[in-house]
Design a protein around this motif. Structure first.
Motif, PDB file in Angstrom:
ATOM      1  N   HIS A 184      10.787   5.003  -8.943  1.00 29.80           N
ATOM      2  CA  HIS A 184      10.109   4.703  -7.679  1.00 29.80           C
ATOM      3  C   HIS A 184      10.492   5.677  -6.569  1.00 29.80           C
ATOM      4  CE1 HIS A 184      13.951   2.595  -7.649  1.00 29.80           C
ATOM      5  NE2 HIS A 184      13.899   2.642  -6.336  1.00 29.80           N
TER       6      HIS A 184
ATOM      7  N   SER B 155       4.422   9.065  -9.461  1.00 29.01           N
ATOM      8  CA  SER B 155       3.156   8.569  -8.909  1.00 29.01           C
ATOM      9  C   SER B 155       2.009   9.503  -9.261  1.00 29.01           C
ATOM     10  CB  SER B 155       3.244   8.434  -7.386  1.00 29.01           C
ATOM     11  OG  SER B 155       4.215   7.491  -7.032  1.00 29.01           O
TER      12      SER B 155
ATOM     13  N   CYS C 100       1.649  10.295  -2.777  1.00 27.83           N
ATOM     14  CA  CYS C 100       2.721  10.175  -3.776  1.00 27.83           C
ATOM     15  C   CYS C 100       4.090  10.194  -3.098  1.00 27.83           C
ATOM     16  CB  CYS C 100       2.632  11.307  -4.801  1.00 27.83           C
ATOM     17  SG  CYS C 100       1.217  11.197  -5.906  1.00 27.83           S
TER      18      CYS C 100
ATOM     19  N   THR D 176       4.713   6.790  -1.267  1.00 30.86           N
ATOM     20  CA  THR D 176       5.109   5.668  -2.135  1.00 30.86           C
ATOM     21  C   THR D 176       6.616   5.613  -2.375  1.00 30.86           C
ATOM     22  OG1 THR D 176       4.778   6.919  -4.177  1.00 30.86           O
ATOM     23  CG2 THR D 176       2.906   5.636  -3.358  1.00 30.86           C
ATOM     24  N   THR D 177       7.312   6.733  -2.154  1.00 34.38           N
ATOM     25  CA  THR D 177       8.773   6.746  -2.314  1.00 34.38           C
ATOM     26  C   THR D 177       9.481   6.218  -1.071  1.00 34.38           C
ATOM     27  OG1 THR D 177       9.032   9.003  -1.465  1.00 34.38           O
ATOM     28  CG2 THR D 177       8.644   8.754  -3.829  1.00 34.38           C
TER      29      THR D 177
END
Length: 174
Positions: free
Chosen positions: A116, A122, A164, A167-168
């Motif tokens: 993650h 992602s 992407c 999302t982290t």
């Protein structure tokens, strides 16, 4: 090469079945760098490694990663802060020596079992949805062509790369 399915349908009371022609033991490795910098748009630099290699390896060696990082350095024209996961190839002695010898390269290792925190994970999810969904590949070369086309299409989607990263829990430098 079992295809990921995103949507399917069938008559009520009948379970949908996706037929796939045979199975293959061949595989395809892909290495990618998502590059973020203040100002210019985000970039994707990638390499594919089919399992038909002269040295008999079925995936990337540390020298392949070294060459990818060197290519990124030449394309980006500046220092690189590399964040990567705990893939065994990233942790080899040769790779450690290589990264220590380059003053323009700073490597940060992600904690174990933390996909993650890796924006490239992602990216693989997005690639799987756009180039492989609801598709049965006739042979490994068909898969390679689909992956290449999907990555090529993604190369110009800077908003996807920024997503992407988001999302982290991180964001692109202003």
């Amino acid at each position: 090469m079992t295809p990921p399915t995103t949507r399917t349908w069938s008559r009520r009371g009948h379970t949908p079945v996706v037929r796939v022609r045979g199975r293959s033991r061949r595989r395809l490795s892909v290495a990618a760098l998502l590059c973020y910098k203040a100002g210019p748009p985000s970039r994707l630099i990638y390499r594919l490694c089919p399992d038909a290699r002269p040295d008999g390896r079925k995936s990337f060696s540390w020298t392949d990663y070294r060459d990818l990082i060197q290519t990124a350095h030449h394309q980006l024209g500046g220092p690189i802060a590399l964040v990567w996961d705990n893939l065994n190839t990233h942790l080899t002695a040769g790779m450690r020596r290589c990264t220590a010898d380059r003053e323009w390269l700073t490597v940060t290792q992600l904690p174990p079992y933390a996909p993650h925190l890796n924006p490239v994970e992602s990216l693989w999810s997005v690639l799987r949805r756009i180039s492989q969904a609801n598709r049965a590949f006739a042979d490994p070369d068909d898969l390679i062509t689909a992956i290449r086309r999907g990555l090529h299409r993604l190369q110009y989607r800077h908003d996807v790369f920024d997503g992407c990263l988001t999302t982290t829990g991180l964001r692109k430098p202003p």
